[in-house]
Design an enzyme around this catalytic site. Structure first.
Site, PDB file in Angstrom:
ATOM      1  N   CYS A  70       3.740   9.785  -0.172  1.00 36.46           N
ATOM      2  CA  CYS A  70       2.348  10.186  -0.038  1.00 36.46           C
ATOM      3  C   CYS A  70       2.008  11.129  -1.176  1.00 36.46           C
ATOM      4  CB  CYS A  70       2.113  10.872   1.305  1.00 36.46           C
ATOM      5  SG  CYS A  70       0.459  11.557   1.456  1.00 36.46           S
ATOM      6  N   ASN A  76       9.300   4.875   2.912  1.00 37.50           N
ATOM      7  CA  ASN A  76       9.265   4.370   4.285  1.00 37.50           C
ATOM      8  C   ASN A  76      10.644   3.830   4.664  1.00 37.50           C
ATOM      9  OD1 ASN A  76       6.212   4.050   5.178  1.00 37.50           O
ATOM     10  ND2 ASN A  76       6.326   3.542   3.010  1.00 37.50           N
ATOM     11  N   HIS A 113       9.083   7.725   7.636  1.00 41.59           N
ATOM     12  CA  HIS A 113       9.625   7.877   6.281  1.00 41.59           C
ATOM     13  C   HIS A 113      11.052   8.390   6.407  1.00 41.59           C
ATOM     14  CE1 HIS A 113       6.099   7.109   3.655  1.00 41.59           C
ATOM     15  NE2 HIS A 113       5.483   7.235   4.807  1.00 41.59           N
ATOM     16  N   HIS A 172       5.510   4.799  12.403  1.00 33.80           N
ATOM     17  CA  HIS A 172       5.539   4.765  10.928  1.00 33.80           C
ATOM     18  C   HIS A 172       6.452   5.908  10.482  1.00 33.80           C
ATOM     19  CE1 HIS A 172       3.337   4.215   6.965  1.00 33.80           C
ATOM     20  NE2 HIS A 172       3.844   5.417   6.796  1.00 33.80           N
ATOM     21  N   ARG A 204       0.839  -1.203   0.000  1.00 37.59           N
ATOM     22  CA  ARG A 204       0.000   0.000   0.000  1.00 37.59           C
ATOM     23  C   ARG A 204       0.881   1.263   0.000  1.00 37.59           C
ATOM     24  NH1 ARG A 204      -0.906   4.855   2.338  1.00 37.59           N
ATOM     25  NH2 ARG A 204      -0.260   3.929   4.305  1.00 37.59           N
ATOM     26  N   ASP A 205       1.475   1.580   1.142  1.00 40.42           N
ATOM     27  CA  ASP A 205       2.251   2.822   1.219  1.00 40.42           C
ATOM     28  C   ASP A 205       3.433   2.773   0.260  1.00 40.42           C
ATOM     29  OD1 ASP A 205       2.810   5.353   2.089  1.00 40.42           O
ATOM     30  OD2 ASP A 205       3.369   4.799   4.119  1.00 40.42           O
TER      31      ASP A 205
HETATM   32 ZN    ZN Z   1       3.528   6.506   5.075  1.00 44.37          ZN
END
Ligand code: ZN
Length: 307
Positions: free
Chosen positions: A243, A252, A212, A210, A17-18
């Site tokens: 994002c 990430n 980055h 989380h 996903r990310d």
């Molecule tokens: Zn993220």
């Protein structure tokens, strides 16, 4: 304080996903499923598999239902679907394959408006409704606070604000609260302070982090977060990520780099480094470029790791 030298932590694989959502070239559903297979083979037991968002806003996630239909039947793996609103929650639950809904609340009004078209308070209410939907369907819900350590539009973010949001989301029934450094501006001192503070306010509810690696502080922030009591870490194979609604956002922290650091330091992650490195190399082939994660480009150390 967690004793990092004798503990184990949980990792959540967010690459499907990310990791992929910001990629310009369309990644096939089949390749996304191979990526998920790689993660499971490496030991991942919680995977953010897709997001149920407007395909016009995030074209890379337009195949969310198809990804879910192809997920391996694994009782021991928790599949997470990220959703922003009730429509997304309904879509995710309708697949029958999503075990956990991931909701996002954003710390500032400007970023909340850019990310999901609502105020920060509105994003808390939407996340709370998503968590309620998950529970009503017999699933679990968790929430991540976007831009916990800094906002791409408003700059510094109030720690009081983040703590209050975490408490509100916990009251809504979230099983854990994630603190996200969406734009990669956190530093280890800030991380240690905020994780300890939010953790104390939420205990015994766990804190997930989380990060980055936009400015190179990702691994230092992971280490600081675990030392301050976080027990769950999001990471992305290859260090992919970004994002679409945050200017300048980069990848990430890479799963394999986090695993190298933690396992060498004596913290069990449940993941197999050599398989993660193989996954990085496979994914680099799909993307046709070298990925940001560093460990995959280095000689094995110690040698036994890849034998
Ligand atoms: Zn993220």
């Amino acid at each position: 304080m967690t004793d990092l030298y004798t503990s184990s932590i949980e990792m959540v694989e967010v690459s499907p996903r990310d990791g992929l959502q910001n990629e310009k070239a369309a990644i096939s559903t089949a390749d996304k499923l191979v990526l998920i297979d790689h993660a499971i083979a490496a030991g991942s037991r919680r995977i953010e598999v897709t997001s149920f968002v407007n395909p016009r806003a995030v074209p890379q996630m337009a195949d969310a239902e198809a990804v879910c239909a192809g997920l391996p039947m694994r009782e021991d793996v928790t599949y997470i679907g990220l959703v922003m609103n009730q429509r997304g929650a309904d879509r995710a639950l309708a697949t029958g394959r999503i075990d956990q809904l991931g909701a996002v609340a954003v710390s500032t009004d400007t970023f909340a408006m850019a990310n999901q078209g609502q105020t920060s308070q509105g994003s808390i209410e939407a996340a709370s409704a998503i968590i309620a939907s998950a529970r009503a369907a017999g699933k679990t819900g968790q929430a991540t606070i976007g831009a916990s350590f800094g906002c791409p539009f408003e700059g510094e973010v109030s720690e009081d604000r983040v703590e209050a949001m975490a408490v509100a989301l916990a009251a809504a029934g979230a099983i854990e609260i994630g603190l996200a450094d969406t734009i990669g501006v956190a530093n280890p001192a800030h991380v240690a302070r905020l994780v300890a503070r939010v953790g104390a306010a939420l205990a015994p509810l766990p804190v997930r982090v989380h990060f980055h690696n936009t400015r190179g502080t990702g691994l230092a922030n992971v280490w600081a977060a675990l030392g301050a009591g976080a027990t769950i870490v999001d990471a992305s194979i290859g260090g992919l990520g970004g994002c679409p609604f945050a200017p300048g956002a980069a990848g990430n922290v890479s799963t394999e780099d986090v695993v190298f650091m933690l396992e060498r330091a004596g913290t069990a992650t449940g993941l197999d480094l050599s398989r993660l490195i193989a996954a990085n190399h496979w994914l680099a082939g799909v993307m046709d470029r070298r990925l940001p994660g560093m460990v995959a480009h280095t000689p094995a150390f110690p040698k036994i790791l890849t034998e």
